[in-house]
Write a protein that holds these residues in place. Structure first.
Motif, PDB file in Angstrom:
ATOM      1  N   GLY A  27       0.787  -1.224   0.000  1.00 35.93           N
ATOM      2  CA  GLY A  27       0.000   0.000   0.000  1.00 35.93           C
ATOM      3  C   GLY A  27       0.822   1.279   0.000  1.00 35.93           C
ATOM      4  O   GLY A  27       0.260   2.372  -0.072  1.00 35.93           O
ATOM      5  N   ILE A  28       2.135   1.184   0.043  1.00 38.00           N
ATOM      6  CA  ILE A  28       2.977   2.380   0.037  1.00 38.00           C
ATOM      7  C   ILE A  28       2.714   3.177  -1.241  1.00 38.00           C
ATOM      8  O   ILE A  28       2.482   2.602  -2.310  1.00 38.00           O
ATOM      9  N   SER A  29       2.730   4.481  -1.145  1.00 31.51           N
ATOM     10  CA  SER A  29       2.460   5.314  -2.322  1.00 31.51           C
ATOM     11  C   SER A  29       3.731   5.514  -3.154  1.00 31.51           C
ATOM     12  O   SER A  29       4.847   5.432  -2.636  1.00 31.51           O
ATOM     13  N   ARG A  30       3.551   5.793  -4.405  1.00 31.78           N
ATOM     14  CA  ARG A  30       4.711   6.019  -5.276  1.00 31.78           C
ATOM     15  C   ARG A  30       5.527   7.238  -4.831  1.00 31.78           C
ATOM     16  O   ARG A  30       6.755   7.164  -4.826  1.00 31.78           O
ATOM     17  N   PRO A  31       4.885   8.350  -4.433  1.00 31.62           N
ATOM     18  CA  PRO A  31       5.706   9.475  -3.963  1.00 31.62           C
ATOM     19  C   PRO A  31       6.576   9.125  -2.744  1.00 31.62           C
ATOM     20  O   PRO A  31       7.712   9.590  -2.645  1.00 31.62           O
ATOM     21  N   VAL A  32       6.077   8.281  -1.851  1.00 31.71           N
ATOM     22  CA  VAL A  32       6.881   7.868  -0.696  1.00 31.71           C
ATOM     23  C   VAL A  32       8.059   7.009  -1.157  1.00 31.71           C
ATOM     24  O   VAL A  32       9.186   7.183  -0.686  1.00 31.71           O
ATOM     25  N   ARG A  54       9.499   2.712  17.181  1.00 29.15           N
ATOM     26  CA  ARG A  54       8.101   3.072  16.936  1.00 29.15           C
ATOM     27  C   ARG A  54       7.783   2.376  15.628  1.00 29.15           C
ATOM     28  O   ARG A  54       8.432   2.630  14.623  1.00 29.15           O
ATOM     29  N   TYR A  55       6.824   1.478  15.640  1.00 23.42           N
ATOM     30  CA  TYR A  55       6.559   0.642  14.469  1.00 23.42           C
ATOM     31  C   TYR A  55       5.075   0.696  14.131  1.00 23.42           C
ATOM     32  O   TYR A  55       4.227   0.426  14.982  1.00 23.42           O
ATOM     33  N   PHE A  56       4.769   1.049  12.906  1.00 32.26           N
ATOM     34  CA  PHE A  56       3.403   1.143  12.424  1.00 32.26           C
ATOM     35  C   PHE A  56       3.261   0.274  11.175  1.00 32.26           C
ATOM     36  O   PHE A  56       3.359   0.777  10.043  1.00 32.26           O
ATOM     37  N   PRO A  57       3.080  -1.032  11.344  1.00 34.59           N
ATOM     38  CA  PRO A  57       3.144  -1.946  10.197  1.00 34.59           C
ATOM     39  C   PRO A  57       2.100  -1.703   9.117  1.00 34.59           C
ATOM     40  O   PRO A  57       2.327  -2.049   7.972  1.00 34.59           O
ATOM     41  N   ASN A  58       0.983  -1.123   9.427  1.00 35.80           N
ATOM     42  CA  ASN A  58      -0.067  -0.933   8.421  1.00 35.80           C
ATOM     43  C   ASN A  58      -0.234   0.529   8.027  1.00 35.80           C
ATOM     44  O   ASN A  58      -1.289   0.917   7.521  1.00 35.80           O
ATOM     45  N   ILE A  59       0.801   1.323   8.199  1.00 27.87           N
ATOM     46  CA  ILE A  59       0.697   2.767   7.948  1.00 27.87           C
ATOM     47  C   ILE A  59       0.287   3.075   6.510  1.00 27.87           C
ATOM     48  O   ILE A  59      -0.423   4.042   6.262  1.00 27.87           O
ATOM     49  N   TYR A  60       0.719   2.284   5.551  1.00 28.95           N
ATOM     50  CA  TYR A  60       0.410   2.574   4.148  1.00 28.95           C
ATOM     51  C   TYR A  60      -0.978   2.133   3.741  1.00 28.95           C
ATOM     52  O   TYR A  60      -1.439   2.476   2.658  1.00 28.95           O
ATOM     53  N   LEU A  61      -1.654   1.395   4.595  1.00 32.57           N
ATOM     54  CA  LEU A  61      -3.007   0.940   4.298  1.00 32.57           C
ATOM     55  C   LEU A  61      -4.066   1.872   4.876  1.00 32.57           C
ATOM     56  O   LEU A  61      -5.247   1.671   4.657  1.00 32.57           O
ATOM     57  N   SER A  62      -3.632   2.893   5.604  1.00 32.04           N
ATOM     58  CA  SER A  62      -4.576   3.839   6.234  1.00 32.04           C
ATOM     59  C   SER A  62      -5.204   4.756   5.225  1.00 32.04           C
ATOM     60  O   SER A  62      -4.660   5.159   4.279  1.00 32.04           O
TER      61      SER A  62
END
Length: 145
Positions: free
Chosen positions: A35-40, A137-145
């Motif tokens: 789910g990571i975005s292309r700009p990221v 600090r770990y946010f495993p689903n950050i790109y799915l938000s």
């Protein structure tokens, strides 16, 4: 820095990177960046030391190192495309990463892996000597938000 072993080549030339392929793999097939975005992805590549692995000119592997080039490095986003796995390209890629002149004599070189411990152990990686000193600090689903 390049290596050429039976038509497999590793390069740190960012202009050669197949950004669409890297983005597709990370956003759709990786276990860590779905789910990571292309700009990221583009910003991460722009601000890292990147290694592209090429077979007959086509990118089939990737690794990214986040570093200050003096004391610390973190190896991330390592992959070989599924159709090229099992041929030793991952070992060759990590070998080039570990020999890179700008990554020598670092006090700490880290990575996180869920399934490739054996690969990284070949290059001197071990579980943390003092895990009680490490925090995150770990946010495993950050790109799915």
């Amino acid at each position: 820095m390049m290596t050429n072993d039976s038509s497999f080549e590793v390069s740190t030339d960012q202009t050669r990177l197949d950004i669409p392929m890297i983005y597709r793999f990370l956003s759709e097939q990786s276990t860590w960046a779905v789910g990571i975005s292309r700009p990221v992805v583009e910003r991460a590549i722009e601000n890292s030391l990147c290694f592209g692995g090429y077979l007959d000119g086509r990118q089939i592997a990737f690794a990214r190192v986040i570093t200050d080039f003096s004391t610390f490095a973190n190896l991330v986003d390592v992959f070989v495309v599924p159709e090229a796995r099992g041929c030793g390209y991952g070992k060759q890629l990590i070998g080039v990463v570990m020999r890179h002149p700008s990554l020598q004599q670092l006090r700490r070189f880290t990575l996180a892996t869920s399934d490739c411990h054996g690969l990284y152990e070949r290059f001197g990686f071990t579980p943390p000597l003092r895990p009680q000193t490490l925090m995150e600090r770990y946010f495993p689903n950050i790109y799915l938000s």
